[in-house]
Design a protein around this motif. Sequence first.
Motif, PDB file in Angstrom:
ATOM      1  N   SER A   1      -6.658   0.311   1.582  1.00 32.47           N
ATOM      2  CA  SER A   1      -6.253   0.848   2.885  1.00 32.47           C
ATOM      3  C   SER A   1      -7.036   2.091   3.288  1.00 32.47           C
ATOM      4  O   SER A   1      -7.026   2.466   4.458  1.00 32.47           O
ATOM      5  CB  SER A   1      -4.747   1.165   2.891  1.00 32.47           C
ATOM      6  OG  SER A   1      -4.482   2.381   2.197  1.00 32.47           O
TER       7      SER A   1
ATOM      8  N   GLN B   1       0.478   4.053  -2.714  1.00 33.75           N
ATOM      9  CA  GLN B   1       0.186   5.465  -2.475  1.00 33.75           C
ATOM     10  C   GLN B   1       1.087   6.353  -3.323  1.00 33.75           C
ATOM     11  O   GLN B   1       0.626   7.335  -3.914  1.00 33.75           O
ATOM     12  CB  GLN B   1       0.354   5.811  -1.002  1.00 33.75           C
ATOM     13  CG  GLN B   1       0.002   7.251  -0.687  1.00 33.75           C
ATOM     14  CD  GLN B   1       0.071   7.558   0.799  1.00 33.75           C
ATOM     15  OE1 GLN B   1       0.654   6.810   1.583  1.00 33.75           O
ATOM     16  NE2 GLN B   1      -0.543   8.655   1.180  1.00 33.75           N
TER      17      GLN B   1
ATOM     18  N   ALA C   1       0.824  -1.218   0.000  1.00 34.99           N
ATOM     19  CA  ALA C   1       0.000   0.000   0.000  1.00 34.99           C
ATOM     20  C   ALA C   1       0.854   1.262   0.000  1.00 34.99           C
ATOM     21  O   ALA C   1       0.445   2.285  -0.565  1.00 34.99           O
ATOM     22  CB  ALA C   1      -0.940  -0.010   1.194  1.00 34.99           C
ATOM     23  N   THR C   2       2.040   1.224   0.601  1.00 35.53           N
ATOM     24  CA  THR C   2       2.905   2.405   0.607  1.00 35.53           C
ATOM     25  C   THR C   2       3.405   2.707  -0.807  1.00 35.53           C
ATOM     26  O   THR C   2       3.371   3.856  -1.251  1.00 35.53           O
ATOM     27  CB  THR C   2       4.093   2.201   1.572  1.00 35.53           C
ATOM     28  OG1 THR C   2       3.565   1.968   2.881  1.00 35.53           O
ATOM     29  CG2 THR C   2       4.998   3.416   1.593  1.00 35.53           C
TER      30      THR C   2
ATOM     31  N   TYR D   1      -0.181   6.102  -6.827  1.00 38.81           N
ATOM     32  CA  TYR D   1      -1.444   6.838  -6.908  1.00 38.81           C
ATOM     33  C   TYR D   1      -1.152   8.331  -7.071  1.00 38.81           C
ATOM     34  O   TYR D   1      -1.743   8.994  -7.914  1.00 38.81           O
ATOM     35  CB  TYR D   1      -2.267   6.569  -5.646  1.00 38.81           C
ATOM     36  CG  TYR D   1      -3.634   7.209  -5.642  1.00 38.81           C
ATOM     37  CD1 TYR D   1      -4.735   6.532  -6.150  1.00 38.81           C
ATOM     38  CD2 TYR D   1      -3.837   8.472  -5.109  1.00 38.81           C
ATOM     39  CE1 TYR D   1      -6.002   7.093  -6.130  1.00 38.81           C
ATOM     40  CE2 TYR D   1      -5.091   9.044  -5.089  1.00 38.81           C
ATOM     41  CZ  TYR D   1      -6.172   8.361  -5.603  1.00 38.81           C
ATOM     42  OH  TYR D   1      -7.424   8.939  -5.586  1.00 38.81           O
TER      43      TYR D   1
ATOM     44  N   PHE E   1      -3.374   0.216  -1.871  1.00 42.68           N
ATOM     45  CA  PHE E   1      -3.556   1.559  -1.309  1.00 42.68           C
ATOM     46  C   PHE E   1      -5.037   1.905  -1.223  1.00 42.68           C
ATOM     47  O   PHE E   1      -5.521   2.382  -0.183  1.00 42.68           O
ATOM     48  CB  PHE E   1      -2.805   2.604  -2.139  1.00 42.68           C
ATOM     49  CG  PHE E   1      -3.163   4.014  -1.760  1.00 42.68           C
ATOM     50  CD1 PHE E   1      -2.837   4.516  -0.509  1.00 42.68           C
ATOM     51  CD2 PHE E   1      -3.855   4.831  -2.641  1.00 42.68           C
ATOM     52  CE1 PHE E   1      -3.197   5.815  -0.141  1.00 42.68           C
ATOM     53  CE2 PHE E   1      -4.204   6.121  -2.291  1.00 42.68           C
ATOM     54  CZ  PHE E   1      -3.874   6.608  -1.031  1.00 42.68           C
TER      55      PHE E   1
END
Length: 123
Positions: free
Chosen positions: A117, A27, A23-24, A30, A114
């Motif tokens: 999350s 991000q 997810a990091t 994104y 992400f």
Amino acid sequence: MPQMLFLLVALVAMAPPAHASDATRGQALYQARCAACHSPDFNGVGPAHRGVFGRRAGTARGFAGYSPALKSSGLVWTEANLDRWLANPEALVPGQAMGISLPDPDERADVIAFLRSLAKARE
């Protein structure tokens, strides 16, 4: 035969590990690839993404820019549908309006992680 087994085990051991979604990293991707049109919390050129999982496509509150094709698609945003959408939106929903794709499956997995999350949409 034992040599074949040894060779097979050696090849499997040398194979790169499967990509674990992150997810990091998602991000960062994104921000780099999606933020020109989308935000987790605010509608822009595209709809806000907070709470996207489980939402029916074309129904983000306050966003009026959906194509008729997406509004009538009947899609629900699941991990599998988001993966197909990000890979090739036009193939999934012909006539949709998003002109960007993420062809790399690892990048898609990270962006989806992400999105997952993000907490539910604010009411």
